[in-house]
Scaffold this motif. Structure first.
Motif, PDB file in Angstrom:
ATOM      1  N   ARG A   1       0.831  -1.204   0.000  1.00  0.00           N
ATOM      2  CA  ARG A   1       0.000   0.000   0.000  1.00  0.00           C
ATOM      3  C   ARG A   1       0.866   1.255   0.000  1.00  0.00           C
ATOM      4  NH1 ARG A   1      -3.878  -1.859   3.511  1.00  0.00           N
ATOM      5  NH2 ARG A   1      -2.697  -1.181   5.307  1.00  0.00           N
TER       6      ARG A   1
ATOM      7  N   THR B   1       1.025   4.003  -3.001  1.00  0.00           N
ATOM      8  CA  THR B   1       0.759   5.417  -2.734  1.00  0.00           C
ATOM      9  C   THR B   1       1.882   6.287  -3.277  1.00  0.00           C
ATOM     10  OG1 THR B   1      -0.482   4.849  -0.738  1.00  0.00           O
ATOM     11  CG2 THR B   1       0.313   7.119  -0.921  1.00  0.00           C
TER      12      THR B   1
ATOM     13  N   VAL C   1     -13.856   8.408  -6.786  1.00  0.00           N
ATOM     14  CA  VAL C   1     -13.741   7.289  -5.856  1.00  0.00           C
ATOM     15  C   VAL C   1     -14.911   7.355  -4.876  1.00  0.00           C
ATOM     16  CG1 VAL C   1     -12.422   6.296  -3.951  1.00  0.00           C
ATOM     17  CG2 VAL C   1     -11.230   7.089  -5.985  1.00  0.00           C
TER      18      VAL C   1
ATOM     19  N   ILE D   1     -16.347   5.769  -1.331  1.00  0.00           N
ATOM     20  CA  ILE D   1     -15.853   5.082  -0.141  1.00  0.00           C
ATOM     21  C   ILE D   1     -17.011   4.843   0.828  1.00  0.00           C
ATOM     22  CG2 ILE D   1     -14.255   5.196   1.809  1.00  0.00           C
ATOM     23  CD1 ILE D   1     -12.629   7.230   0.108  1.00  0.00           C
TER      24      ILE D   1
ATOM     25  N   LEU E   1     -11.371   2.887   7.980  1.00  0.00           N
ATOM     26  CA  LEU E   1     -10.144   2.923   7.186  1.00  0.00           C
ATOM     27  C   LEU E   1      -9.000   3.518   7.997  1.00  0.00           C
ATOM     28  CD1 LEU E   1     -11.413   4.083   3.673  1.00  0.00           C
ATOM     29  CD2 LEU E   1     -11.062   1.765   4.516  1.00  0.00           C
TER      30      LEU E   1
ATOM     31  N   GLN F   1      -4.505   3.819   4.330  1.00  0.00           N
ATOM     32  CA  GLN F   1      -5.520   3.487   3.317  1.00  0.00           C
ATOM     33  C   GLN F   1      -6.124   4.765   2.730  1.00  0.00           C
ATOM     34  OE1 GLN F   1      -7.870   0.974   5.924  1.00  0.00           O
ATOM     35  NE2 GLN F   1      -7.230  -0.884   4.840  1.00  0.00           N
ATOM     36  N   TRP F   2      -6.342   5.762   3.592  1.00  0.00           N
ATOM     37  CA  TRP F   2      -6.846   7.050   3.097  1.00  0.00           C
ATOM     38  C   TRP F   2      -5.844   7.714   2.156  1.00  0.00           C
ATOM     39  CZ3 TRP F   2     -11.568   8.723   3.043  1.00  0.00           C
ATOM     40  CH2 TRP F   2     -12.488   8.300   4.000  1.00  0.00           C
TER      41      TRP F   2
ATOM     42  N   LEU G   1      -6.074   6.136  -1.277  1.00  0.00           N
ATOM     43  CA  LEU G   1      -7.276   6.566  -2.001  1.00  0.00           C
ATOM     44  C   LEU G   1      -7.140   8.000  -2.488  1.00  0.00           C
ATOM     45  CD1 LEU G   1      -9.887   4.942   0.388  1.00  0.00           C
ATOM     46  CD2 LEU G   1      -9.458   4.280  -1.989  1.00  0.00           C
ATOM     47  N   ARG G   2      -6.563   8.847  -1.638  1.00  0.00           N
ATOM     48  CA  ARG G   2      -6.364  10.249  -2.040  1.00  0.00           C
ATOM     49  C   ARG G   2      -5.430  10.341  -3.247  1.00  0.00           C
ATOM     50  NH1 ARG G   2      -8.715  14.778  -2.501  1.00  0.00           N
ATOM     51  NH2 ARG G   2      -8.399  13.820  -4.553  1.00  0.00           N
TER      52      ARG G   2
ATOM     53  N   SER H   1      -5.027   8.185  -5.565  1.00  0.00           N
ATOM     54  CA  SER H   1      -5.526   7.472  -6.742  1.00  0.00           C
ATOM     55  C   SER H   1      -6.446   8.311  -7.623  1.00  0.00           C
ATOM     56  CB  SER H   1      -6.259   6.198  -6.317  1.00  0.00           C
ATOM     57  OG  SER H   1      -7.452   6.508  -5.631  1.00  0.00           O
TER      58      SER H   1
ATOM     59  N   ILE I   1     -14.134  12.672  -4.584  1.00  0.00           N
ATOM     60  CA  ILE I   1     -14.300  11.572  -3.635  1.00  0.00           C
ATOM     61  C   ILE I   1     -15.655  11.688  -2.944  1.00  0.00           C
ATOM     62  CG2 ILE I   1     -13.389  10.430  -1.573  1.00  0.00           C
ATOM     63  CD1 ILE I   1     -10.655  11.491  -2.255  1.00  0.00           C
TER      64      ILE I   1
END
Length: 331
Positions: free
Chosen positions: A59, A63, A77, A79, A85, A89-90, A93-94, A96, A104
């Motif tokens: 991960r 990132t 995205v 969620i 989370l 993990q945040w 996602l940020r 991506s 988001i």
């Protein structure tokens, strides 16, 4: 044990020494922090040498690659269950999705946080200030079950993932039914027999076995309940293994109940010695803040289990009831 690591790691190590650990469990002195750092560094060196990865290192690398790239894999995205989370993990996602309007969409409820993850969205690069909306209507369960379950959390200072506090005020249901049934017993065996008799009554009243969910905090209690249900002619299946083809009552841990719903739910073993689970709560003398956060998480877990019920909720225990229940009954 002295710390040894490459010079380019020195700034990170100095940051570790200076980092506040309030709310992170037992205090660590400079020597202990150096030992932790050394262990982590040697572990990651071993991973590199063996060419293997953990979920966390995968991960982190993903990132880094996404942050360095101008071409993002997604435009939007979505969620769900955001409260569970972790910070890394945040960050993934940020990274991506490019920052843009409606980049988001986040849905979550910190009153249903059942894992030890706490995060400020602002600190992971996600700005929700002035952009969030509160949903107050519960469409799953009855007002009676919801009202009792919300009482488990009343007075708890639960964060809103943005540096403030969330509130349960105003949350409601327009569907009405029977109030929850509370039942204490002398032994685990007596409790299990009562649960079996209750499940048999539900089935006799037209509830399918697959529409019955039974949740426990202590896994060992499931075997006693399964035995009692079998003696009453009721099949059971583990929540983790259940499928639509299983015409059987579902039984499993409170954690396994997350995201599910049943017409009738029994939350069993809500005893003083089991809820909160002793091994899930940091001793208050080690860290008062972490102790309070652990108790809050255990309350949230019980809340989640109880609100899986759409029509009927049965809460049982043996011995003394959980302090969460006794405190609620006093209010």
């Amino acid at each position: 044990m002295s710390a040894f690591f490459p010079p380019h790691h020195a700034p990170l190590f100095r940051a570790l020494l200076a980092a506040k650990r309030t709310g992170r469990g037992r205090a660590l002195g400079p020597v202990q922090r150096a030992q932790v750092w050394q262990a982590i560094w040697e572990f990651e060196q071993t991973l590199t040498q063996q060419g293997v990865w953990t979920h966390e290192t995968v991960r982190r690398e993903a990132t880094r690659l996404l942050e360095d790239s101008s071409a993002k894999p997604f435009r939007h995205v979505i969620i769900d269950e955001a409260q569970d989370l972790s910070p890394d993990q945040w960050r993934l996602l940020r990274a991506s999705v490019a920052e843009a309007p409606d980049d988001i969409f986040i849905a979550g409820d910190t009153h249903q946080r059942i894992y030890d993850n706490r995060v400020s969205l602002r600190e992971v690069g996600i700005n929700i200030a002035g952009r969030s909306s509160r949903l107050n209507i519960n469409y799953r369960t009855t007002a009676e079950i919801l009202g009792w379950s919300l009482g488990l959390l009343r007075g708890e200072a639960i964060d809103d993932m943005e540096g403030g506090l969330d509130s349960i005020a105003g949350c409601k249901s327009y569907v009405h039914g029977q109030p929850p049934t509370l039942s204490g017993h002398q032994s685990a065996e007596a409790e299990a027999k009562f649960i079996a008799a209750s499940a048999k009554e539900w089935i006799d009243n037209g509830i399918a076995p697959s529409e019955i969910g039974i949740a426990v905090r202590a896994k060992w209690l499931t075997s006693k309940i399964e035995h009692a249900l079998k003696a009453a002619g009721i099949d059971t299946v583990d929540l983790a293994k259940a499928s639509d083809d299983n015409d059987a009552a579902r039984i499993g841990t409170m954690h396994r109940m997350k995201g599910l719903e049943f017409r009738c739910v029994c939350v069993a073993g809500v005893s003083a010695k089991l809820v909160p689970a002793a091994n899930a709560v940091t001793p208050v003398e080690d860290d008062k803040q972490t102790h309070q956060q652990d108790l809050e998480r255990e309350r949230c877990l019980l809340f989640v289990a109880c609100t899986r019920a759409r029509e009927e909720l049965l809460v049982t225990w043996h011995g003394e009831p959980s302090p969460f229940v006794t405190a609620l009954e006093k209010n």
